[in-house]
Design a protein around this motif. Structure first.
Motif, mmCIF file in Angstrom:
data_model
loop_
_atom_site.group_PDB
_atom_site.id
_atom_site.type_symbol
_atom_site.label_atom_id
_atom_site.label_comp_id
_atom_site.label_asym_id
_atom_site.label_seq_id
_atom_site.Cartn_x
_atom_site.Cartn_y
_atom_site.Cartn_z
ATOM 1 N N LEU A 99 22.626 -14.501 -57.567
ATOM 2 C CA LEU A 99 22.831 -13.382 -58.540
ATOM 3 C C LEU A 99 21.643 -12.712 -58.994
ATOM 4 O O LEU A 99 21.874 -11.323 -59.114
ATOM 5 C CB LEU A 99 23.749 -14.247 -60.021
ATOM 6 C CG LEU A 99 25.040 -14.669 -59.571
ATOM 7 C CD1 LEU A 99 25.566 -15.316 -60.886
ATOM 8 C CD2 LEU A 99 26.013 -13.592 -59.017
ATOM 9 N N ALA A 100 20.481 -13.451 -59.106
ATOM 10 C CA ALA A 100 19.355 -12.731 -59.475
ATOM 11 C C ALA A 100 18.766 -11.712 -58.522
ATOM 12 O O ALA A 100 18.103 -10.849 -58.620
ATOM 13 C CB ALA A 100 18.272 -13.741 -59.878
ATOM 14 N N THR A 101 19.270 -12.110 -57.324
ATOM 15 C CA THR A 101 18.544 -11.280 -56.140
ATOM 16 C C THR A 101 19.539 -10.123 -55.611
ATOM 17 O O THR A 101 19.038 -9.188 -55.457
ATOM 18 C CB THR A 101 18.488 -12.284 -54.711
ATOM 19 O OG1 THR A 101 17.589 -13.414 -55.074
ATOM 20 C CG2 THR A 101 17.898 -11.495 -53.551
ATOM 21 N N ALA A 102 20.842 -10.357 -55.885
ATOM 22 C CA ALA A 102 21.744 -9.273 -55.708
ATOM 23 C C ALA A 102 21.545 -7.922 -56.246
ATOM 24 O O ALA A 102 21.905 -6.892 -55.569
ATOM 25 C CB ALA A 102 23.296 -10.003 -56.197
ATOM 26 N N PRO A 103 21.103 -7.771 -57.670
ATOM 27 C CA PRO A 103 21.094 -6.379 -57.994
ATOM 28 C C PRO A 103 19.885 -5.509 -56.960
ATOM 29 O O PRO A 103 20.060 -4.376 -57.114
ATOM 30 C CB PRO A 103 20.151 -6.376 -59.322
ATOM 31 C CG PRO A 103 20.613 -7.996 -59.662
ATOM 32 C CD PRO A 103 20.643 -8.705 -58.481
ATOM 33 N N LEU A 104 19.368 -6.033 -56.152
ATOM 34 C CA LEU A 104 18.553 -5.357 -55.255
ATOM 35 C C LEU A 104 19.496 -4.470 -54.211
ATOM 36 O O LEU A 104 19.269 -3.342 -53.846
ATOM 37 C CB LEU A 104 17.728 -6.306 -54.208
ATOM 38 C CG LEU A 104 16.908 -5.699 -53.034
ATOM 39 C CD1 LEU A 104 15.767 -4.525 -53.431
ATOM 40 C CD2 LEU A 104 16.332 -6.683 -52.130
ATOM 41 N N GLY A 105 20.703 -4.834 -54.145
ATOM 42 C CA GLY A 105 21.666 -4.208 -53.187
ATOM 43 C C GLY A 105 22.479 -3.301 -53.970
ATOM 44 O O GLY A 105 23.054 -2.263 -53.169
ATOM 45 N N VAL A 106 22.187 -3.153 -55.265
ATOM 46 C CA VAL A 106 23.212 -2.294 -56.069
ATOM 47 C C VAL A 106 22.946 -0.763 -55.795
ATOM 48 O O VAL A 106 23.483 0.222 -55.334
ATOM 49 C CB VAL A 106 23.282 -2.534 -57.365
ATOM 50 C CG1 VAL A 106 23.860 -1.320 -58.287
ATOM 51 C CG2 VAL A 106 23.857 -3.747 -57.855
ATOM 52 N N LEU A 107 21.471 -0.220 -56.030
ATOM 53 C CA LEU A 107 21.039 0.846 -55.960
ATOM 54 C C LEU A 107 20.670 1.253 -54.299
ATOM 55 O O LEU A 107 20.876 2.360 -54.158
ATOM 56 C CB LEU A 107 19.869 1.112 -56.655
ATOM 57 C CG LEU A 107 19.938 1.294 -58.457
ATOM 58 C CD1 LEU A 107 18.578 1.538 -58.861
ATOM 59 C CD2 LEU A 107 20.779 2.355 -58.562
ATOM 60 N N ALA A 108 20.626 0.143 -53.547
ATOM 61 C CA ALA A 108 20.298 0.164 -52.227
ATOM 62 C C ALA A 108 21.596 0.692 -51.567
ATOM 63 O O ALA A 108 21.623 1.557 -50.407
ATOM 64 C CB ALA A 108 20.054 -1.219 -51.399
ATOM 65 N N LEU A 109 22.669 0.341 -52.046
ATOM 66 C CA LEU A 109 24.068 0.938 -51.498
ATOM 67 C C LEU A 109 24.188 2.241 -51.922
ATOM 68 O O LEU A 109 24.650 3.310 -50.968
ATOM 69 C CB LEU A 109 25.098 0.080 -52.004
ATOM 70 C CG LEU A 109 26.427 0.367 -51.731
ATOM 71 C CD1 LEU A 109 26.756 0.155 -50.217
ATOM 72 C CD2 LEU A 109 27.369 -0.357 -52.506
ATOM 73 N N VAL A 110 23.906 2.771 -52.995
ATOM 74 C CA VAL A 110 24.054 4.176 -53.571
ATOM 75 C C VAL A 110 23.032 4.942 -52.734
ATOM 76 O O VAL A 110 23.622 6.157 -52.155
ATOM 77 C CB VAL A 110 23.907 4.198 -54.962
ATOM 78 C CG1 VAL A 110 23.860 5.824 -55.240
ATOM 79 C CG2 VAL A 110 24.966 3.363 -55.765
ATOM 80 N N PHE A 111 21.923 4.543 -52.692
ATOM 81 C CA PHE A 111 20.814 5.407 -52.066
ATOM 82 C C PHE A 111 20.959 5.362 -50.430
ATOM 83 O O PHE A 111 20.345 6.432 -49.823
ATOM 84 C CB PHE A 111 19.538 4.884 -52.519
ATOM 85 C CG PHE A 111 19.093 5.579 -53.745
ATOM 86 C CD1 PHE A 111 18.232 6.768 -53.726
ATOM 87 C CD2 PHE A 111 19.494 5.213 -55.083
ATOM 88 C CE1 PHE A 111 17.860 7.327 -54.919
ATOM 89 C CE2 PHE A 111 19.271 5.835 -56.273
ATOM 90 C CZ PHE A 111 18.455 6.781 -56.191
#
Length: 537
Positions: free
Chosen positions: A336-348
């Protein structure tokens, strides 16, 4: 091989075996006409799902090893063969994709890989014996090899030229996000269900992807027109890559070259790979087309991708290890701590796909690397008192840089590759990407442990009876009723925790400096303007 190293004159291009380049109706030389709107979206979704489950399967088992080992009655060290067998087989299969696609056709090979990957996923899920599971995982890895490079190639051929950056962005999203979410998905499945479900979830996804691609994709007109079988090249590839991947998978646990097995495998890998390069350079119909490295842009991009994946392994491997070993997080919490890396990666990824054609690929990639370097420098200043929010914030921002360097870098890599060599170039670039990630993972863990041992020795020297800090800490332990052997154990734990915290900072510093070097190296490449639209020239 250096981009400036000429190949012998008797070496022929990979496509020479079947005469001139593919014709206008060949699957190797066109996009699919008439596919627009809903059909194109459906095919893209199906191809992305196939890529997602393949990349996901390479990481989802990382958190499942204890559950698998316990369920099948083997040790954790034996359980890691579930990971190793898959990665070794996949590492062998990926570079064979270009040659196999010329013999079988890209569409047939991709469809066959998807359905066989799905079938072996079922076999892994129902395997009741550990050795059978390892065999099924090896087969699964073997069939997974062509899926990622061919999904990329088919997407690029299907999309019209002015939309190919979007195709690369969609492909990059699945390749980049699946490893990030793999530990989260794996941890959730293990906690909520049982380990067989990490394989069984592939069934509906694989069947759906196969059915859609079977319906929408056309057979390859150029299938079966490839060169004669390069049997020596295939054997050298299997021996060299298989041995090297095994060294990387098992080296850390076996003490690297202190182990006779690892030393023997390393020698075999070195001899086989050097022999492979010599053989392929003079082979008229090579299984790996080394002539691709004649192009300066392809060669430098491959070097940048390789070094970039090694740096990224610090985020993908050391970061969750630090959270679990030092900060006391569970595997699921670390995911869960690593997953936020994928949030803006998906948008950008979407934004880069839409607007990347307007920019020089080198500008975007440089921005991505510089942003990565800045965030990694930030990570290097983490402390043991960090809250969850403080830990995930840098990763959230880092997600912006991930697609900014990966998508334009991929486009630049293929921008000067002729259409008849696109599948070979894609498979070779994906092979080097995955092999570099494996190398980076193995080296990162070893270096992290070595730096921790160094810092432990340094910190331990200051823990003496005459030290005021030590005396105050011991007094506080006594106040809590901790003395004797428990006192020494607590002191050891505190020093070890500090040592690994300092080692983690060292790793982030090194990764940050590497990203700065890669930002500069991008300007040694010469990608075509609108790199993705130049594909298939």
């Amino acid at each position: 091989m250096s981009a400036a190293t000429p190949l012998p004159k008797r070496a022929a291009p990979a496509g020479a075996a079947h005469g001139p380049g593919p014709g206008p109706d060949s699957a190797a030389g066109r996009s699919v006409p008439g596919m627009r709107g809903a059909q194109l979206a459906l095919l893209t979704f199906a191809l992305s799902l196939a890529t997602f489950i393949e990349v996901l399967d390479s990481t989802v088992t990382n958190v499942a090893v204890p559950a698998i080992s316990g369920g099948l009655g083997v040790s954790n060290s034996q359980g890691t063969w579930v990971i190793s067998s898959y990665s070794v087989a996949a590492a062998i299969a990926v570079p064979l994709t270009g040659w196999l696609s010329r013999r079988l056709g890209e569409t047939r090979l991709f469809l066959g890989a998807v359905i066989l990957f799905t079938l072996t996923s079922l076999l892994c899920g129902v395997a009741g014996d550990f050795h059978l599971l390892v065999v099924c995982r090896a087969l699964q890895g073997l069939f997974s090899g062509p899926m990622v490079p061919l999904s990329q190639t088919i997407l690029l051929r299907t999309f019209p030229p002015d939309k190919r950056v979007v195709a690369l962005a969609l492909w990059a999203m699945t390749v980049l996000l699946a490893p990030i979410f793999g530990p989260v998905v794996g941890g959730w499945i293990i906690d909520s269900f049982s380990w067989p479900w990490i394989f069984l979830i592939n069934l509906p996804i694989g069947i759906f992807s196969f059915a859609v691609c079977m319906t929408l994709l056309r057979p390859d007109a150029s299938a079966g027109k490839a060169a004669p079988i390069d049997l020596p090249g295939i054997l050298l590839l299997v021996i060299g890559v298989g041995s090297l991947q095994t060294v990387l998978d098992l080296g850390h646990d076996r003490g690297w070259f202190d182990s006779p097995l690892i030393l023997t495998l390393a020698i075999v890998a070195g001899l086989a790979i050097v022999s492979l390069l010599i053989w392929e350079a003079g082979e008229r119909h090579p299984v790996i087309d080394l002539s691709l490295f004649r192009d300066r842009t392809f060669s430098f991009c491959m070097l940048i991708i390789s070094l970039g994946m090694m740096s990224f392994s610090v985020v993908g491997v050391i970061f969750p290890l630090w959270l679990q070993a030092v900060m006391g997080y569970t595997a699921y919490q670390a995911g869960l701590a690593t997953a936020p890396l994928g949030v803006l990666a998906l948008v950008f990824s979407i934004l880069v796909g839409v607007y990347a054609a307007r920019f020089d690929a080198r500008v975007l990639a440089t921005f991505g690397f510089l942003l990565f370097a800045a965030v990694l420098w930030w990570d290097a200043h983490f402390t043991l008192t960090m809250t969850f929010t403080q830990i995930i914030t840098p990763g959230l921002i880092q997600g912006i840089g991930l697609p900014c360097f990966f998508i334009p870098l991929t486009a630049a890599t293929l921008s000067r590759v002729s259409d008849d060599k696109l599948a070979a170039a894609s498979s070779l670039s994906n092979f080097l990407r995955t092999l570099s990630a494996a190398f980076g993972t193995a080296m990162s863990v070893t270096l992290w442990d070595n730096r921790a041992l160094y810092h432990y020795d340094v910190v331990a020297q200051s823990v003496t009876k005459s030290s005021g800090n030590t005396q105050r800490f011991v007094q506080s332990l006594h106040g809590m009723g901790i003395d004797g052997a428990r006192e020494l154990t607590t002191l050891h734990h505190v020093v070890q925790q500090q040592a690994y915290m300092m080692a983690t900072g060292d790793m982030f510093y090194m990764a940050s400096i590497t990203c700065l070097v890669l930002a500069a190296m991008m300007w040694l490449t010469r990608p075509k303007r609108g790199a993705a639209m130049a594909l298939g020239h």
